[in-house]
Design a protein around this motif. Structure first.
Motif, short mmCIF file in Angstrom:
data_model
loop_
_atom_site.label_atom_id
_atom_site.label_comp_id
_atom_site.label_asym_id
_atom_site.label_seq_id
_atom_site.Cartn_x
_atom_site.Cartn_y
_atom_site.Cartn_z
N ILE A 1 -6.40 -12.04 -57.26
CA ILE A 1 -6.32 -12.11 -55.80
C ILE A 1 -7.31 -13.15 -55.26
O ILE A 1 -7.01 -13.86 -54.29
CB ILE A 1 -6.52 -10.71 -55.15
CG1 ILE A 1 -5.88 -10.67 -53.76
CG2 ILE A 1 -7.95 -10.28 -55.07
CD1 ILE A 1 -4.38 -10.65 -53.78
N VAL A 2 -8.47 -13.23 -55.88
CA VAL A 2 -9.47 -14.22 -55.44
C VAL A 2 -8.92 -15.63 -55.64
O VAL A 2 -9.03 -16.49 -54.75
CB VAL A 2 -10.80 -14.02 -56.19
CG1 VAL A 2 -11.72 -15.20 -56.00
CG2 VAL A 2 -11.49 -12.74 -55.73
N LEU B 1 -5.73 -16.47 -55.80
CA LEU B 1 -4.59 -16.64 -54.89
C LEU B 1 -5.08 -17.03 -53.49
O LEU B 1 -4.57 -17.99 -52.89
CB LEU B 1 -3.79 -15.33 -54.81
CG LEU B 1 -2.54 -15.41 -53.94
CD1 LEU B 1 -1.39 -16.02 -54.73
CD2 LEU B 1 -2.15 -14.03 -53.44
N VAL B 2 -6.07 -16.30 -53.00
CA VAL B 2 -6.57 -16.56 -51.65
C VAL B 2 -7.22 -17.94 -51.58
O VAL B 2 -7.03 -18.68 -50.62
CB VAL B 2 -7.55 -15.44 -51.23
CG1 VAL B 2 -8.28 -15.81 -49.96
CG2 VAL B 2 -6.80 -14.14 -51.04
N GLU C 1 -4.69 -20.59 -51.38
CA GLU C 1 -4.10 -20.70 -50.04
C GLU C 1 -5.03 -21.46 -49.10
O GLU C 1 -4.67 -21.75 -47.96
CB GLU C 1 -3.85 -19.30 -49.46
CG GLU C 1 -2.68 -18.58 -50.09
CD GLU C 1 -2.48 -17.18 -49.49
OE1 GLU C 1 -3.23 -16.80 -48.58
OE2 GLU C 1 -1.58 -16.49 -49.98
N TRP D 1 -7.87 -20.43 -47.77
CA TRP D 1 -8.45 -19.68 -46.67
C TRP D 1 -9.96 -19.65 -46.75
O TRP D 1 -10.53 -19.51 -47.82
CB TRP D 1 -7.90 -18.25 -46.66
CG TRP D 1 -6.50 -18.23 -46.21
CD1 TRP D 1 -5.39 -18.18 -47.01
CD2 TRP D 1 -6.02 -18.31 -44.88
NE1 TRP D 1 -4.27 -18.22 -46.26
CE2 TRP D 1 -4.61 -18.30 -44.94
CE3 TRP D 1 -6.63 -18.40 -43.63
CZ2 TRP D 1 -3.82 -18.36 -43.80
CZ3 TRP D 1 -5.84 -18.44 -42.50
CH2 TRP D 1 -4.45 -18.44 -42.60
#
Lengths: 56, 336
Positions: A31-32, A34-35, A38, A40
């Motif tokens: 998840i880290v 992935l974010v 993106e 972000w």
């Protein structure tokens, strides 16, 4: 024999926890990434706290 | 753990919040008053007067400059933290159930109650972080929840999504820019209200509490249910602890709702569960009524709970709390 049974049960509990911990750590890694991918800008805790889950 | 009792409210607490540094606790209650307290010693720092109804919700911006409150007088009010001055009041047709700032503090979200002729809505205002600036009257976003009313909501990491919890036990994901509906999951039992939604520090996941006696850890991106914490009492609140991998759950059955006389009345305890293993680790007693809200210090050094009994209890964690580790966690740490 009871003792052997108990040991097996304990081992299973520990194995289960080990699996849960590994699953969690790999999900966090995923998840880290992935974010980050993106792009972000994460407004989390400040980095000086340490020990927790901060996305750098 | 040495609890500090904050007694200043005359009625049930509805929400308690730490500021980003964790040195101040803000509390709101059905007694119409907003209080600010020093978290380390429980000294009252000040009060914010103006609301004329029960308060349901409070939030503070990331720089501890602005405070937002909302309640049964159908207003959201914005205050300057330092001076206690009211900067703005927005009026609505129904009560405000929740307010929350975006991670950067430049947006404020609110939820209105459903009433005859009014649908429950989630709306957003752009916020000017300067306390001397004029705040806008224009909503930048409106999401009408016509299926089931929203009870809780907040902004994800980067304010990319708005995540909301609803009275029918669903959790929804919305695009925070356009308001477009993206996804919905029946996270909790049907018609069991989602009572709380609190974020992990980086907002990539969150925890929900429900009247169905469970709390769920869910991923922000795809609303996957990562973990389920099962208790024996309706839950009002759930929080994720930084530093240690725990969650804290609060709730309890109000005396008037206890139907079986044999049932142990109350169970007014904060419950600690291991976040990853989903096992209960311990309980903290103290309140004389249900716990309406639990909040964790942003640095993970303690927590506070607001009770139906009118008290805020502040707990500072001791060394054993930080030392506590499962064997497999020790292994993991040794392998790093």
């Amino acid at each position: 024999q009871d003792l052997a049974k108990k040991n097996t049960a304990n081992r299973q509990v520990v194995e289960h926890r080990r699996r849960l911990l590994q699953e969690w750590l790999s999900w966090r890694e995923y998840i880290v990434q992935l974010v980050k991918s993106e792009g972000w800008d994460i407004e989390g805790r400040k980095e000086d706290v340490g020990g927790g889950e901060v996305i750098e | 753990m040495r609890p500090i009792l904050l007694s200043g409210h005359e009625r049930a607490l509805t929400q308690v919040k730490y500021n980003a540094d964790g040195d101040i606790i803000f509390s709101v209650s059905k007694d119409h008053v907003v209080c600010a307290w020093f978290s380390h010693n429980g000294e009252r720092l000040g009060t914010y007067h103006g609301h004329v109804g029960a308060l349901w919700t409070v939030d503070v911006d990331p720089t501890s400059t602005l405070l937002a409150t909302g309640g049964a007088d159908n207003t959201i009010r914005l205050w300057e933290v330092r001076t206690g001055k009211q900067l703005k009041s927005w009026e609505f047709g129904t009560a405000i159930k929740r307010v929350e700032f975006s991670p950067d503090g430049r947006q404020l979200l609110g939820i209105t109650e459903k009433r005859q002729g009014h649908l429950s809505t989630i709306f957003v205002y752009e916020i000017n972080p300067d306390p001397s600036a004029e705040q806008t009257d224009e909503q930048s976003l409106r999401i009408v929840c016509d299926e089931a009313k929203a009870t809780v909501a907040g902004f994800s990491y980067g304010a990319k999504y708005i995540i909301s919890g609803h009275e029918d036990g669903t959790v929804c994901q919305w695009d925070a820019k356009s308001g477009e509906f993206l996804d919905s999951v029946q996270a909790h039992e049907a018609d069991m209200q989602v009572t709380d939604l609190q974020w992990a520090p980086d907002r990539t996941y969150f925890i929900t509490a429900s009247k169905d006696k469970t709390a769920k850890l869910m991923s922000t991106n795809d609303l996957e249910i990562l973990k389920t914490y099962t208790t024996d009492t309706p839950l009002n609140s759930a929080a994720i602890t930084p530093v240690k991998d725990f969650v804290i759950l609060g709730g309890g059955q109000a005396a008037m709702d206890v139907t079986t006389t044999s049932a142990r009345q109350g169970k007014f305890e904060a419950r600690f569960y291991h976040k990853i293993f989903m096992e209960e680790i311990g309980r903290v007693r103290g309140h004389f009524g249900p716990l309406n809200y639990v909040a964790v210090h942003p640095k993970g050094t303690g927590y506070c709970s607001g009770g139906e009994d009118g008290y805020v209890r502040v707990h500072h964690f001791d060394k054993p709390y930080f030392d506590f580790m499962y064997e497999v966690e020790r292994e993991q740490q040794a392998n790093l």
